[in-house]
Enzyme design. Sequence first.
Site, PDB file in Angstrom:
ATOM      1  N   GLU A  35       0.872  -1.171   0.000  1.00  0.00           N
ATOM      2  CA  GLU A  35       0.000   0.000   0.000  1.00  0.00           C
ATOM      3  C   GLU A  35       0.912   1.225   0.000  1.00  0.00           C
ATOM      4  OE1 GLU A  35      -2.254   0.843   3.556  1.00  0.00           O
ATOM      5  OE2 GLU A  35      -3.594   2.219   2.502  1.00  0.00           O
ATOM      6  N   ARG A 292       5.951 -12.721   8.759  1.00  0.00           N
ATOM      7  CA  ARG A 292       6.657 -11.489   8.427  1.00  0.00           C
ATOM      8  C   ARG A 292       7.978 -11.449   9.181  1.00  0.00           C
ATOM      9  NH1 ARG A 292       2.535  -7.879  10.060  1.00  0.00           N
ATOM     10  NH2 ARG A 292       3.344  -6.649   8.336  1.00  0.00           N
ATOM     11  N   LYS A 302       4.982   0.465   9.605  1.00  0.00           N
ATOM     12  CA  LYS A 302       5.035   1.728   8.875  1.00  0.00           C
ATOM     13  C   LYS A 302       4.508   2.863   9.737  1.00  0.00           C
ATOM     14  CE  LYS A 302       3.450   0.063   4.701  1.00  0.00           C
ATOM     15  NZ  LYS A 302       2.937   0.194   3.313  1.00  0.00           N
TER      16      LYS A 302
END
Length: 585
Positions: A35, A292, A302
């Site tokens: 994104e 992850r 983020k």
Amino acid sequence: MSDAASTPTDFIRDIVAADVASGKHPVPKTRFPPEPNGYLHIGHSKSICLNFGIAKEFGGTCNLRMDDTNPAKEDVEYVESIIADVKWLISGWADHCLGFKAPGATPGAQRVEGKPDFFLGSVAPGEEGRPFHASDYFVQIYAYAVELVRRGKAYVDDLTPEETDRYRQEGRPSPYRDRPIAESLDLLERMRGGEFPDGTRTLRAKIDMTSPNMWLRDPVLYRIRHAEHHNTGGQWCIYPMYDFAHVLSDYLEGITHSICTLEFEVHRPLYDWILESLDLPRALPHQYEFARLNLNYTVMSKRKLLQLVNEGKVSGWDDPRMPTISGLRRRGVTPEALRAFAYNVGITKYDGVTDVAVLEHAIRTDLNKRAERRLAVLRPLKVVITNLPAEHREDLEAVNNPEDETAGTRKLAFGRELFIERDDFAEVPPPKFFRLKPGGEVRLKYAYIVKCEEVIKDASGQVVELRCTADLESKTGGANSNRKVKGTIHWVHAGSSVDAEVRLYDRLFTEEDPEAKGDFKACLNPHSLETVQAKLEGSLAGVKEGRWQFERLGYFAVDRESAPDRLVLNRTISLKDTWAKEAKK
RNA sequence: UGCCUCGUGGUGUAACGGUAGCACAAGUGACUCUGAAUCACUUUGUCAAGGUUCGAAUCCUUGCGAGGCAGCCA
């Protein structure tokens, strides 16, 4: 040892290999779908290496796709940084697997086995292209939404967000769940037309309000957001949710293996439900999940990285202390090192924490092989060789890279006045100190063995100069160069040295798990950046870019802020320092 | 709480019913004109308890532990 040349194996590649072998998916197609709401970090690099690695190993492609369905958070600045970072990371490795769309292309309508269908392929490698965008498919995604309503598998809901929440928790159906199809169709069209304010209505999938899996309790497919989108501008005031947009984007692009992280595991039944409910004619993508990357002494979300940037805790997304790809690049890390690291950590479903030492090892291994050696002094201490005349000047020969014979040699200036590292002299040496001390001897690398005859101090007692004598018989390469002394130190010839600002970085956080105690910013390392005025050997005069190993110190790279009149270098990473460990004992 | 997933040395990962291996980290030594690199060696592990089997890290049961999800974020 990391060996990026050998092919990795993991449970996802096993599945891909089986699908290729069985003919289910002769040519696998993956995608990397960030994104654009922040910069890519090293966790993304693990995903990039996985998705592009699979494409490369099995002769497929990997589409770069912006997962941009939330106009409030996204921005073109991020789109551009993502493109640059991905290209940099795969350069020289999987460039030919990068899936881009033709500029301006949108999915084309076609018929497959008599059924209507949409498809958007990628351009051939090397052709001009742009990243795919989920927002390029808003028209098609909307058409699929209408189709779902027609099939009685979705409905427009008038519940407020709070009510939706409560009903879902209680497993209770919305009173609008069974409104007539025609009414939902009409409402959906009017939602699109902008008749209703934000949050007043949604399009919901009609699945199962009593499912133990919350994502099957009639998830929201579309919400109303009167907002400008960075790609579609003001064309839309309703935007599809991740689950709806993502799976359809995968299908439209012909993705075969949709690889994401563990937290989407519970979404998989919804992913499959949407595909099945639409009765699509082409091969369906499947979703697979892996853990992850987590690194100690690092934050990876983020949201938190954005906080560090916005609050000025770092100089920007590409601050060399940031775990972002752009930060690591600026620091001097190579894509090869990042790929080797990704290879070394592997792919599993176990959500563990990787030691940053593994990353540091990958960086050192890579740089040790490729970086030429230079001499530089970070904290200069003046040394005068008293048995050499002031005008003495000679050129010594230095090896550029002992790990690479083809790197050749260079000339090193030597004379009466030199700089050595302050740390390499001790008036009162600790045990096992192999360096210079009063009355002691040490070899100056590539030059002579020198003896410290006199220590000169200023009024405050600070050592400001050493007066030494050189054993002129001991010159490196000379007939009598074999005499051994315990230590060899680096140095720089004062007259021909180059001044530089050198930025020394340390880990950004002092805690292994910065988030453990709640506020991650409470354990920011106050010494994560130290700037010194260094003296570099003359061969580095005027350099504009590059990476070197400064012998006995570490690896350094020219920073992007460097200018002709002001050389700036970043320390990528120090050399392993067993003396530092010994000195602590 | 419900649902999903996962537990192999300090850390990350292999072993696909058949000798528990690799990497990082740590330690010891060799070598060294980088206290680097390189080389050799060493320490440390199958969450627990039952069961199936000639044989279990692997299959089954139960327990324990960890993570994820329960946004009109992705």
